[in-house]
Motif scaffolding. Structure first.
Motif: not given
Length: 235
Positions: A56-80
């Motif tokens: 029941g724990i949500g997660w989030a990023t907070c970084t210098t990266w742009g959001i679109d690039l982050q989202f692509s990496m999350v998907q590429y990493s195989g996170i479900t």
């Protein structure tokens, strides 16, 4: 048991009793770094992130990266287990993720744009005065003032300390903070509103949770502001 052991036991008990509902982390040198490939999360971290859903724990990023690039990496990493939020540009961008689609937070974007415009109007003359003085003294090799109100400059060899002192004296107190330097001679000053704490506070507001229910992880000076918004911090 010695005092150190008692303190450690007390911390463990408090952590066990805590109800963490949101885990927010930085990317460079925190979730990423020290291994290859750099464009995706390590497998052990992916398994950990995926396991948060059952707790029941949500997660989030907070970084210098742009959001679109982050989202692509999350998907590429195989996170479900999709992120609850993605935040980029050191707290200036914020998006929710719904059904694996990015939903930009327009209210937050407008707030940041208005804050940035007021900041530039209030501080540009002081920044210009400081940069002009540094150039007059020939203490800089290069400098930049960009659209995000970031001031960056490279000091000539042996002048870095003097440049920092002059900048500290001339720029409005509290309007800027120094970001992790690439080297001793390279100086980046970030506007005070460009901080990750603001993004984390907005996440908490939208989720209706408090600092006691938030865990953050980071490694740099621009992570300190988000650590101030959480009861639990890893650095």
């Amino acid at each position: 048991m010695n005092m150190r052991g008692i303190q450690h036991t007390g911390a463990a008990v408090r952590a066990k009793q805590a109800s963490i509902r949101l885990f927010v982390f930085d990317l460079d040198n925190t979730a990423l770094g020290g291994y290859t490939p750099y464009h995706k999360f390590p497998e052990r971290f992916v398994k950990f992130i995926n396991s948060l859903r059952s707790r029941g724990i949500g997660w989030a990023t907070c970084t210098t990266w742009g959001i679109d690039l982050q989202f692509s990496m999350v998907q590429y990493s195989g996170i479900t287990n999709p992120p609850t939020f993605l935040s980029g540009s050191s707290g200036l961008e914020l998006s929710r993720v719904r059904s694996w689609k990015l939903v930009p937070d327009e209210e937050y974007r407008r707030h940041v744009a208005e804050t940035s415009a007021r900041f530039r109007k209030r501080n540009w003359q002081a920044v210009r005065k400081t940069m002009a003085e540094l150039l007059r003294r020939d203490w800089l090799c290069e400098f930049e003032f960009n659209f995000q109100n970031i001031v960056s400059f490279k000091a000539r060899k042996g002048r870095a300390k003097a440049v920092r002192m002059l900048a500290k004296d001339e720029l409005p107190a509290g309007q800027y903070y120094e970001f992790n330097p690439k080297s001793e001679d390279y100086i980046i000053l970030m506007p005070h509103y460009m901080n990750k704490g603001a993004a984390v506070a907005e996440m908490q507001k939208r989720l209706r949770i408090c600092p006691d229910e938030t865990l953050v992880a980071g490694d740099g000076t621009n992570d300190l502001s988000m650590m101030a918004k959480a009861r639990w911090a890893v650095c």
